[in-house]
Design a protein around this motif. Structure first.
Motif, PDB file in Angstrom:
ATOM      1  N   TRP B  30       0.830  -1.204   0.000  1.00  0.00           N
ATOM      2  CA  TRP B  30       0.000   0.000   0.000  1.00  0.00           C
ATOM      3  C   TRP B  30       0.870   1.261   0.000  1.00  0.00           C
ATOM      4  CZ3 TRP B  30      -3.886   2.151  -1.653  1.00  0.00           C
ATOM      5  CH2 TRP B  30      -5.170   1.673  -1.522  1.00  0.00           C
ATOM      6  N   SER B  31       1.842   1.262   0.918  1.00  0.00           N
ATOM      7  CA  SER B  31       2.714   2.439   1.044  1.00  0.00           C
ATOM      8  C   SER B  31       3.461   2.669  -0.265  1.00  0.00           C
ATOM      9  CB  SER B  31       3.726   2.241   2.171  1.00  0.00           C
ATOM     10  OG  SER B  31       3.079   1.808   3.310  1.00  0.00           O
ATOM     11  N   ALA B  32       3.899   1.562  -0.905  1.00  0.00           N
ATOM     12  CA  ALA B  32       4.637   1.688  -2.163  1.00  0.00           C
ATOM     13  C   ALA B  32       3.750   2.294  -3.244  1.00  0.00           C
ATOM     14  CB  ALA B  32       5.159   0.323  -2.603  1.00  0.00           C
ATOM     15  N   VAL B  33       2.489   1.867  -3.270  1.00  0.00           N
ATOM     16  CA  VAL B  33       1.560   2.411  -4.277  1.00  0.00           C
ATOM     17  C   VAL B  33       1.350   3.909  -4.053  1.00  0.00           C
ATOM     18  CG1 VAL B  33      -0.852   2.360  -5.033  1.00  0.00           C
ATOM     19  CG2 VAL B  33       0.392   0.238  -4.731  1.00  0.00           C
ATOM     20  N   VAL B  34       1.100   4.275  -2.791  1.00  0.00           N
ATOM     21  CA  VAL B  34       0.875   5.702  -2.478  1.00  0.00           C
ATOM     22  C   VAL B  34       2.118   6.519  -2.845  1.00  0.00           C
ATOM     23  CG1 VAL B  34       0.472   7.341  -0.590  1.00  0.00           C
ATOM     24  CG2 VAL B  34      -0.821   5.218  -0.685  1.00  0.00           C
ATOM     25  N   LEU B  35       3.278   5.990  -2.474  1.00  0.00           N
ATOM     26  CA  LEU B  35       4.529   6.696  -2.772  1.00  0.00           C
ATOM     27  C   LEU B  35       4.711   6.829  -4.288  1.00  0.00           C
ATOM     28  CD1 LEU B  35       6.814   7.794  -0.930  1.00  0.00           C
ATOM     29  CD2 LEU B  35       8.151   5.803  -1.625  1.00  0.00           C
ATOM     30  N   GLY B  36       4.398   5.753  -4.998  1.00  0.00           N
ATOM     31  CA  GLY B  36       4.499   5.766  -6.462  1.00  0.00           C
ATOM     32  C   GLY B  36       3.620   6.847  -7.062  1.00  0.00           C
ATOM     33  N   ILE B  37       2.387   6.946  -6.550  1.00  0.00           N
ATOM     34  CA  ILE B  37       1.454   7.958  -7.064  1.00  0.00           C
ATOM     35  C   ILE B  37       2.012   9.354  -6.791  1.00  0.00           C
ATOM     36  CG2 ILE B  37      -0.850   8.969  -6.724  1.00  0.00           C
ATOM     37  CD1 ILE B  37      -1.839   6.071  -6.209  1.00  0.00           C
ATOM     38  N   LEU B  38       2.545   9.554  -5.581  1.00  0.00           N
ATOM     39  CA  LEU B  38       3.078  10.875  -5.216  1.00  0.00           C
ATOM     40  C   LEU B  38       4.269  11.243  -6.100  1.00  0.00           C
ATOM     41  CD1 LEU B  38       2.863  10.857  -1.310  1.00  0.00           C
ATOM     42  CD2 LEU B  38       1.349  11.969  -2.930  1.00  0.00           C
ATOM     43  N   VAL B  39       5.149  10.264  -6.311  1.00  0.00           N
ATOM     44  CA  VAL B  39       6.323  10.532  -7.158  1.00  0.00           C
ATOM     45  C   VAL B  39       5.862  10.845  -8.591  1.00  0.00           C
ATOM     46  CG1 VAL B  39       8.386   9.477  -8.167  1.00  0.00           C
ATOM     47  CG2 VAL B  39       7.913   9.184  -5.748  1.00  0.00           C
ATOM     48  N   GLY B  40       4.883  10.071  -9.066  1.00  0.00           N
ATOM     49  CA  GLY B  40       4.326  10.306 -10.406  1.00  0.00           C
ATOM     50  C   GLY B  40       3.759  11.712 -10.516  1.00  0.00           C
ATOM     51  N   LEU B  41       3.015  12.102  -9.498  1.00  0.00           N
ATOM     52  CA  LEU B  41       2.417  13.448  -9.495  1.00  0.00           C
ATOM     53  C   LEU B  41       3.495  14.521  -9.492  1.00  0.00           C
ATOM     54  CD1 LEU B  41      -0.601  13.157  -7.054  1.00  0.00           C
ATOM     55  CD2 LEU B  41      -0.674  13.718  -9.476  1.00  0.00           C
ATOM     56  N   PHE B  42       4.577  14.247  -8.756  1.00  0.00           N
ATOM     57  CA  PHE B  42       5.681  15.208  -8.699  1.00  0.00           C
ATOM     58  C   PHE B  42       6.274  15.410 -10.103  1.00  0.00           C
ATOM     59  CE2 PHE B  42      10.355  15.539  -8.562  1.00  0.00           C
ATOM     60  CZ  PHE B  42      10.469  16.843  -8.087  1.00  0.00           C
ATOM     61  N   PHE B  43       6.566  14.313 -10.786  1.00  0.00           N
ATOM     62  CA  PHE B  43       7.166  14.430 -12.123  1.00  0.00           C
ATOM     63  C   PHE B  43       6.204  15.089 -13.104  1.00  0.00           C
ATOM     64  CE2 PHE B  43      10.144  11.135 -10.526  1.00  0.00           C
ATOM     65  CZ  PHE B  43      11.307  11.850 -10.753  1.00  0.00           C
ATOM     66  N   LEU B  44       4.930  14.721 -12.973  1.00  0.00           N
ATOM     67  CA  LEU B  44       3.919  15.282 -13.876  1.00  0.00           C
ATOM     68  C   LEU B  44       3.810  16.798 -13.677  1.00  0.00           C
ATOM     69  CD1 LEU B  44       1.832  13.953 -15.864  1.00  0.00           C
ATOM     70  CD2 LEU B  44       0.138  14.419 -14.096  1.00  0.00           C
ATOM     71  N   SER B  45       3.710  17.208 -12.403  1.00  0.00           N
ATOM     72  CA  SER B  45       3.551  18.641 -12.139  1.00  0.00           C
ATOM     73  C   SER B  45       4.834  19.390 -12.497  1.00  0.00           C
ATOM     74  CB  SER B  45       3.162  18.891 -10.677  1.00  0.00           C
ATOM     75  OG  SER B  45       4.075  18.280  -9.834  1.00  0.00           O
ATOM     76  N   PRO B 152       3.459  16.937  -3.666  1.00  0.00           N
ATOM     77  CA  PRO B 152       4.217  16.773  -4.921  1.00  0.00           C
ATOM     78  C   PRO B 152       4.076  17.969  -5.856  1.00  0.00           C
ATOM     79  CG  PRO B 152       2.336  15.283  -4.868  1.00  0.00           C
ATOM     80  CD  PRO B 152       2.433  15.890  -3.522  1.00  0.00           C
ATOM     81  N   PHE B 153       2.908  18.605  -5.821  1.00  0.00           N
ATOM     82  CA  PHE B 153       2.687  19.753  -6.706  1.00  0.00           C
ATOM     83  C   PHE B 153       3.612  20.914  -6.326  1.00  0.00           C
ATOM     84  CE2 PHE B 153       0.291  23.538  -8.104  1.00  0.00           C
ATOM     85  CZ  PHE B 153       0.212  23.240  -9.453  1.00  0.00           C
ATOM     86  N   LEU B 154       3.664  21.212  -5.034  1.00  0.00           N
ATOM     87  CA  LEU B 154       4.514  22.318  -4.592  1.00  0.00           C
ATOM     88  C   LEU B 154       5.997  21.962  -4.679  1.00  0.00           C
ATOM     89  CD1 LEU B 154       2.449  23.748  -1.620  1.00  0.00           C
ATOM     90  CD2 LEU B 154       2.684  24.663  -3.910  1.00  0.00           C
TER      91      LEU B 154
END
Lengths: 257, 592
Positions: B30-45, B152-154
């Protein structure tokens, strides 16, 4: 009708039931008494197929609850200790649903339900959503639902919780009437007066073991006092030997191990 | 007792849930998935903000504007910086709107519907303690996810403008008064709403409006056709729109003050003035004070009114409509007469529960919006008269469309098929103790999921293929695949739904987003991908033949046959496994 043979149920290291043996013939109203955590609800859940025994055998009307659960369940009406219902249905819809589960036609369901709703003064409420019912109303509705298919065995876990005195009295009368009609009733209760009023025989459980079994008079005669005193003595932190009671000598068809 | 003392049972419950949540592996996954999403959002933003920052390199008009600005104002911000500032301003403004709605809904539960209120109000605890515990509960519950998304956005902002490490430490600070102000506004709105409307109805209405709003926004966004922004001229129009005169109003809101503080931390030339600092921090403190004053006057009285109204409702609420008022059969009962009595009973119960649960309706609305957008996307594809759009290209598109439609169906099954067993709640004992039998029950659940899902799948496939003007053979393949894939999707939903059942969960909308829901989604998409991948082999051979890039001169039908049988077998095995697993698991399930 109900045969429990050396039933043991353990949850991990903790055993809720230990080699329980009990036989309840047709038409008998048997009360299951015991302090909290004695194993009453576990016994009832095993009888209904909700929990699997660790060892031992349970037959309902001759059908093994593990190998032929459908035939066994067809004969049983069950009222759990808490009335979990489908809150988004009306009383009518809920009864129609339960009737359907037991393969009753709508006409059969309606005929039986009307009688029971009338008994519990629920007729005027049955068209309302269950989410608006009080605890007692839910309890009365689930008792009604469990009797729709005219079961030959009726298993009730704490039926009086939440019932008003009038409804409680009606339930006691109904349980006695069921016994007279040949229905086997197994009733778990903390209310000793109810057990005294309704039961033909009483089984007392303590720490997962049957510590006494017999007719009310037999149990009272043994300690020459009230059922409450018998109950308190038997469920004290003492062994059966210290009390001078042998559970297996208490009843003809039951035994404690 | 202080406010944290009142929150202790909830914190303890969370701690125990985590402790008893089963394997450490599941928690780590679960933690890995959440972290993955956050990292993805960071790169996207980061990528998006970087593009916007360099926008003057795209359009000559903007480059000229930038040159003029630099000539007149030496320390003036670049056009990219101005635009990014506006993006952040609008982002926080949108979050503020979301937070407001979320706070109102959460506060209705915390301040009026929470089960501990009986005990709390009956105890001699000071009202101040009650208020701050409920206020904190509302704030944390409604804002934690927003905070998580903002990080991740900021961080992306920081990366674009080369912020030093202390930016990453300090940027959450301005968000605290921003969130506090939003919570205060939400709680005040709730207190006022509850004074005049029954709490349960207000909550249902707000949820419905929130989802309706989200659906409308999604539709509007799609109708705007953001893909056109690849065109620099269209992007220029958007930039002028963003720079329109109404935008300065955004600066006069808490979101605007927070943006100025954040950009000030980055060292960009938009630093907040002392007035902005005062408004942001002072506003938050004053809002809490006002909120407390209002709550101390009307909360208890409103809660008491609500209790009385609920009691009255119990005594007076008449019926759920004509349908449930008697034992008479309704039109739906008559429609299902062909089914066996137990099957009809379970199905009617499910249908009735479904249409009386507003939570499920809101999800239906969102799904309808997604389906409309899906078909609209196909409709917008530029397939007419463009070079390179050959019949073969369209056939590949139609083939991939089977996968996309399956993805939509998996999402639908996750929302409605996967929670079907959990939806029984503790009433499941009725099913378990009845002679209906678990195998029959599981099959019923399967068919009641499969029929609507396959209908939707066929509608999507038929409409999209009709829009794509495909040849009959690919049309037939799409239809057959829809029917077969949906079998596996529905059966796995029942199997996984049984294994990951949760009869005690209060909110049904939480079930699809649980760990089990994620596992179901991944496993089912895996099955569909492999099944489609197997079919892609003959499709590729066909393509090679059509483009004359293969040595073979004829199409090997036996390859197509074997792949077809393999794909079909995989789906049927998944169907069988899903159902068998569900039956086995529920048969041996202990209900205590």
């Amino acid at each position: 009708m109900i045969e429990i043979d050396k039933l043991t149920k353990c949850y991990g290291q903790t055993c809720a039931l230990s080699e329980l043996t009990l036989s309840i013939p047709a038409g008998e109203v048997c009360g299951l008494l015991g302090p909290n955590g004695a194993g009453k609800t576990t016994t009832i859940r095993v009888l209904n197929g909700l929990v699997r025994p660790t060892s031992g055998r349970v037959t309902i009307g001759g059908f093994d609850i593990e190998t032929d659960p459908r035939s066994a369940k067809r004969m049983v009406g069950y009222v759990p200790d808490r009335p979990y219902l489908f809150e988004k249905l009306t009383g009518h819809e809920f009864l129609a649903f339960v009737g359907g589960l037991y393969d009753l036609t709508p006409a059969q369901t309606e005929a039986r339900a009307r009688e029971m709703l009338e008994l519990y003064d629920l007729t005027g409420h049955a068209s309302r959503l269950i989410e608006g019912y009080s605890h007692g109303m839910k309890q009365k509705l689930i008792i009604t639902a469990s009797l729709l298919h005219r079961p030959r065995i009726f298993i009730v876990d704490e039926p009086m919780v939440g019932l008003d005195p009038r409804s409680a009295r009606k339930t006691c009368d109904m349980l006695r009437a069921l016994g007279r009609q040949g229905v086997t009733v197994l009733l778990s209760t903390h209310t000793l007066s109810v057990a005294e009023m309704v039961c033909d025989r009483i089984a007392i459980l303590n720490r997962g073991k049957l510590v006494a079994l017999g007719k009310l008079d037999e149990l009272k005669a043994r300690s020459r006092t009230s059922l409450e005193e018998v109950f308190l003595k038997l469920t004290e932190e003492q062994t059966e030997d210290e009390l001078g009671l042998e559970a297996d000598s208490a009843g003809s068809s039951g035994s404690a191990s | 007792m202080n406010s944290f003392g009142l929150l202790a049972p909830r914190l303890g419950a969370i701690k125990n849930t985590l402790r008893n949540s089963g394997s450490v592996g599941a928690l780590l996954a679960w933690s890995a998935v959440v972290l993955g999403i956050l990292v993805g959002l960071f790169f996207l933003s980061h990528r998006l903000l970087l593009k916007i920052d360099r926008v003057d390199q795209i359009s000559p008009v903007l480059a000229m504007g930038q040159a003029v600005r630099s000539f007149w104002m030496e320390s003036s911000p670049t056009v990219g910086q101005l635009l990014n500032r506006m993006v952040l301003m609008m982002f926080l403004f949108s979050l503020m709107a979301m937070l407001l709605i979320s706070n109102v809904i959460t506060a209705l539960s915390a301040f009026f519907a929470s089960e501990d209120l009986d005990m709390v109000f009956a105890s001699p605890v000071a009202y101040r303690t009650v208020f701050f515990s409920k206020y904190t509960e509302t704030m944390v519950q409604s804002s934690w996810m927003v905070m998580l998304l903002l990080i991740p956005f900021l961080a992306g902002f920081g990366r674009v403008y080369g912020a030093s490490w202390w930016f990453y430490v300090l940027f959450p600070l301005p968000l605290v008064p921003f969130i506090v102000t939003c919570t205060s506004a939400g709680v005040v709105t709730t207190l006022c709403l509850a004074r005049f409307f029954p709490v349960n109805r207000a909550r249902s209405l707000l949820r419905f409006l929130a989802v309706l709003g989200a659906g409308v926004l999604l539709m509007l966004f799609r109708i705007m056709r953001p893909e056109l922004l690849i065109n620099p001229e269209k992007l220029k129009e958007l930039i002028f729109m963003l720079d329109a005169p109404w935008n300065p109003h955004l600066e006069r809101l808490p979101s605007g003050w927070a943006v100025k503080e954040i950009l000030g931390l980055l060292g960009l030339p938009f630093s907040a003035s002392p007035l902005d600092h005062g408004l942001l921090w002072g506003g938050a403190i004053v809002s809490v004070g006002l909120c407390y004053l209002l709550a101390s006057r009307i909360h208890l009285a409103s809660w008491q009114d609500h209790q009385e109204a609920a009691g009255q409702e119990t005594a007076e609420t008449p019926t759920a409509g004509k349908a449930g008022a008697t034992f008479e059969e309704g039109p739906l009962d008559r429609l299902l007469r062909g089914l066996s009595v137990p099957a009809r009973a379970v199905l009617m119960k499910d249908i009735r529960t479904f249409y009386r649960s507003p939570v499920l309706w809101t999800q239906v609305m969102l799904m309808i919006v997604i389906m409309i957008i899906y078909v609209y996307n196909i409709y917008l594809l530029p397939l007419r008269g463009l070079p390179g759009v050959t019949p073969l290209f369209v056939e590949w598109l139609a083939f991939l469309n089977i996968g996309f439609v399956s993805f939509v169906i998996v999402a639908l099954a996750l929302r409605f098929g996967f929670p079907a067993i959990s939806m029984e709640g503790m009433g499941f004992f009725l099913i378990h103790t009845s002679p209906l039998g678990i195998p029959r029950y599981v099959r019923l659940k399967f068919w009641s999921s499969y029929v609507p899902l396959v209908a939707i799948s066929l509608i999507l496939v038929v409409i999209s293929n009709w829009l794509l003007l495909v040849r009959p053979w690919i049309f037939c393949l799409s239809v057959v695949d829809s029917i077969v894939f949906t079998l596996a999707i529905a059966a796995l939903a029942v199997g996984f739904g049984a294994y990951y059942h949760d009869f005690r969960r209060q909110s049904l909308s939480e079930i699809p987003s649980s760990f089990g829901g994620m596992v179901y989604m991944v496993a089912t998409l895996g099955v569909v991908t492999v099944a489609l991948g197997i079919q892609a082999v003959p499709f590729w051979l066909y393509t090679e033949l059509a483009l004359s890039i293969a040595r073979a001169q004829t199409f090997h039908w036996w390859v197509a046959g074997i792949c077809g049988v393999l794909s079909l077998t995989l789906c049927l095995v998944a169907t069988w496994l899903g159902l068998a697993w569900g039956i086995r698991y529920l048969t041996y399930l202990e209900i205590s």
